[in-house]
Write a protein that holds these residues in place. Sequence first.
Motif, short mmCIF file in Angstrom:
data_model
loop_
_atom_site.label_atom_id
_atom_site.label_comp_id
_atom_site.label_asym_id
_atom_site.label_seq_id
_atom_site.Cartn_x
_atom_site.Cartn_y
_atom_site.Cartn_z
N LEU A 1 31.58 -11.11 -12.37
CA LEU A 1 30.92 -11.87 -11.31
C LEU A 1 30.00 -10.95 -10.53
N THR B 1 29.28 -15.42 -7.63
CA THR B 1 30.19 -15.77 -6.53
C THR B 1 29.49 -15.58 -5.19
N ILE C 1 33.18 -19.67 -6.70
CA ILE C 1 32.79 -19.01 -7.95
C ILE C 1 32.27 -20.10 -8.89
N ALA D 1 36.92 -21.91 -7.82
CA ALA D 1 36.11 -21.73 -9.04
C ALA D 1 35.76 -23.07 -9.67
#
Length: 310
Positions: free
Chosen positions: A102, A126, A146, A173
């Motif tokens: 990320l 993110t 995310i 996420a």
Amino acid sequence: MKIAIAGAGAMGSRFGVKLQSAGNQVTLIDNWVDHVTTIQRQGLTVTTDDGADHVYQMTAKRPQDVTESFDLVILFTKAMQMDQMLQQLSGVLGNHPIVLTLANGIGNIETIERHVPKDHVVAGTTVWSSSLTGPGHITVTGTGSISLQAMVPAKFPDLSGLIATLNDAGLNASPADNVLAAIWKKAGLNSVLNTYCTLFDCNIAEFGSLPNWRTLNDAVLNEFAAVAQAAKIQFSAADVTALIAAQFDPDKNGGHYPSMHQDMAKKRPTEIDFLNGYVARLGAKLNVPAPTNALLAQLIHSQESLKGIK
Ligand code: NAD
């Protein structure tokens, strides 16, 4: 899940705490000896929004001391440290964990694919944030999310287990449709705000107050758009410009000094070669000139040299 955080600085430590608190077995892996030994001796200290310190007992190791295998490796080094970390963890990677990155910057996926089969790689972006206040100590504010995608969706069709693990830890996420476009969008924003705020020693609101901010912005993003088009990557300079303008509000992100500014202030190497520098290099390869981005990369490297940063 057995999770390694490879690169446990500001972000890796924040993610590590959240994943461990949700019941996962987490190992923080890092090359900064003082940071690792401080966590081993007295735990990881997390200062939260209200100024309170919370101490978490965590397993922390240097890469050369890691022998076990993991289900998931989250790579959270800076872009320029990633290749070295992957080399150091070659034994761990031999057991074929899922590798998630990320980190900011373009080119990280190419770096990872030199060490890990593409069908084990998941990439994303993110908007969580964190600061490394000192060895064994991070300061965290706010929340984030995310967005992620497998690099070979056909071979890795079901991300639901990974997403559930991240969401059980409160990391918000969700799957992305076009993670490369998301990475380029974030890199476009960083290549304007991080680079100019570092060169001008200003925060985001101060950059936005410049009468010529649009000229400076467009010089970077129009080259991004041309290089992205040649590389067949979806990129809209107008969308990134709107995202940048939305950061200027002093009550939101305006007062923030971007991470490159913080790296320069701490005399740490910047990620410039994975932002403006990457686009300049890719443009040269594809015969799409990107002289503004090439110059900005040189200016940041000059500033690094003057500060003795290697
Ligand atoms: P970081 O600088 O906190 O840590 C990266 C690595 O550098 C770690 O291994 C850390 O131990 C090492 N390091 C840091 N200071 C050191 C020192 N003084 N001496 C020796 N080693 C040191 O990086 P980060 O902020 O966690 O960023 C990781 C990735 O995530 C980057 O690609 C970054 O752009 C991205 N990112 C960061 C944030 C953020 O808020 N920090 C937000 C989104 C994305």
